[in-house]
Design an enzyme around this catalytic site. Structure first.
Site, PDB file in Angstrom:
ATOM      1  N   GLY A 262      36.784  51.438  32.858  1.00  0.00           N
ATOM      2  CA  GLY A 262      35.410  51.769  33.196  1.00  0.00           C
ATOM      3  C   GLY A 262      35.228  53.264  33.357  1.00  0.00           C
ATOM      4  O   GLY A 262      36.149  53.980  33.767  1.00  0.00           O
TER       5      GLY A 262
ATOM      6  N   TYR B 274      23.711  51.041  32.392  1.00  0.00           N
ATOM      7  CA  TYR B 274      25.018  50.624  32.895  1.00  0.00           C
ATOM      8  C   TYR B 274      25.127  49.105  32.944  1.00  0.00           C
ATOM      9  O   TYR B 274      26.098  48.522  32.428  1.00  0.00           O
ATOM     10  CB  TYR B 274      25.242  51.219  34.293  1.00  0.00           C
ATOM     11  CG  TYR B 274      26.610  50.970  34.864  1.00  0.00           C
ATOM     12  CD1 TYR B 274      27.683  51.789  34.518  1.00  0.00           C
ATOM     13  CD2 TYR B 274      26.843  49.927  35.758  1.00  0.00           C
ATOM     14  CE1 TYR B 274      28.955  51.573  35.044  1.00  0.00           C
ATOM     15  CE2 TYR B 274      28.104  49.699  36.282  1.00  0.00           C
ATOM     16  CZ  TYR B 274      29.151  50.531  35.923  1.00  0.00           C
ATOM     17  OH  TYR B 274      30.410  50.301  36.431  1.00  0.00           O
TER      18      TYR B 274
ATOM     19  N   LYS C 222      27.356  46.477  30.466  1.00  0.00           N
ATOM     20  CA  LYS C 222      28.267  45.503  31.062  1.00  0.00           C
ATOM     21  C   LYS C 222      27.898  44.087  30.623  1.00  0.00           C
ATOM     22  O   LYS C 222      28.777  43.254  30.356  1.00  0.00           O
ATOM     23  CB  LYS C 222      28.223  45.604  32.583  1.00  0.00           C
ATOM     24  CG  LYS C 222      28.775  46.900  33.151  1.00  0.00           C
ATOM     25  CD  LYS C 222      30.261  47.045  32.923  1.00  0.00           C
ATOM     26  CE  LYS C 222      30.829  48.228  33.674  1.00  0.00           C
ATOM     27  NZ  LYS C 222      32.284  48.420  33.447  1.00  0.00           N
TER      28      LYS C 222
END
Length: 213
Positions: free
Chosen positions: A74, A125, A129
Site C-alpha cells: 500500500g 483511495y 481499493k
C-alpha cells in the site's frame, strides 16, 4: 481452526503492518518458511527467504510451495506521485502478487484493503481499493480474506503528516471507524489465516480490533 500454514508468502514486509506480521510469522515454530520479497534486505533468519529487488521483477522468479499468502502492500497518492502510479501499486501490483501466489499453490489469500472500499466510491483511495477487491474476487480463490482497517496507528519509518494529524481523532471514533494499531492488525491477520473457510470474507475494522487483542 486449521493447522498453521507451513509455507507463507508475504508482500509488504517492510511496511507498518508487514513488519509486525513478519515478526509474528517468524516466531511461529510450525511455519517452515516465510518467503518475503522486498526492496531492501530484511534481517536474516533461518526460516526467512528474502529475495531483494522490485516486486514486479521478482514475482516471476518466486518459487513455492506456498500455502497462505499475505498482501500488506500500500502507498498514498502523495508518495506515489500521481493517480496512475498510485493505481499501479494499490491495485495492479496487488492483483499481480495474488495471481503469482495462486500459481505457487496458495489456497488462502489475506489482503489489506481499506475502510469504505468500493469500486463506485467518489474517493480515489477507496475506489482503487474497491477495484482491487473486485479483481481478487474474480481470481477464484478457495479462501479470500479482505481486511478493511480504519486508520492505521503506529510509528512509521517515514512519517505521514496527514496521519499524524488525524490519528488522535481516529481513536475517538466509534465502531469500525476507530483507528487500529498496526500490531493489532497483524495479530488479527494471523488469527484469520488459521481459520478454515471457503469463499470471500470481508472483515471490518471493529472485528479486526477484536481479533487483534
Amino acid at each position: 481452526m486449521q493447522l498453521t500454514p507451513q509455507h507463507v508468502l508475504l508482500a509488504g514486509a517492510t511496511g507498518l503492518t508487514g513488519e509486525h506480521l513478519l515478526d509474528r510469522l517468524l516466531d511461529e515454530p510450525t511455519v517452515a518458511r516465510v518467503l518475503a520479497p522486498s526492496r531492501k534486505p530484511l534481517a536474516a533468519h533461518p526460516r526467512l527467504d528474502n529475495p531483494v529487488g522490485e516486486l514486479t521483477e521478482l514475482l516471476p522468479r518466486l518459487q513455492g510451495p506456498v500455502d497462505t499468502a499475505f498482501c500488506c502492500l500500500g502507498t498514498t497518492l502523495k508518495q506515489a506521485g500521481s493517480e496512475e502510479a498510485f493505481r499501479a501499486v494499490d491495485r495492479d501490483l496487488v492483483i499481480a502478487f495474488a495471481q503469482r501466489a495462486r500459481e505457487l499453490g496458495a489456497r488462502h489469500l489475506l489482503v489489506i484493503s481499506s475502510l469504505g472500499a468500493g469500486a463506485d466510491s467518489s474517493f480515489l483511495y477507496c475506489r482503487v481499493k474497491g477495484e482491487m477487491e473486485a479483481a481478487l474476487e474474480g481470481q477464484g480463490w478457495p479462501q479470500l480474506t479482505i481486511a478493511r482497517p480504519a486508520q492505521l496507528l503506529g510509528q512509521r519509518l517515514e512519517p505521514r503528516l496527514g496521519e499524524r494529524l488525524t490519528a488522535p481523532l481516529s481513536q475517538l471514533l466509534p465502531g469500525k471507524y476507530h483507528g487500529i494499531e498496526a500490531c493489532s492488525l497483524a495479530r488479527a491477520l494471523w488469527r484469520l489465516a488459521l481459520e478454515d473457510g471457503e469463499g470471500v470474507r470481508i472483515v471490518e475494522s471493529d472485528e479486526l480490533r477484536r481479533l487483534g487483542k
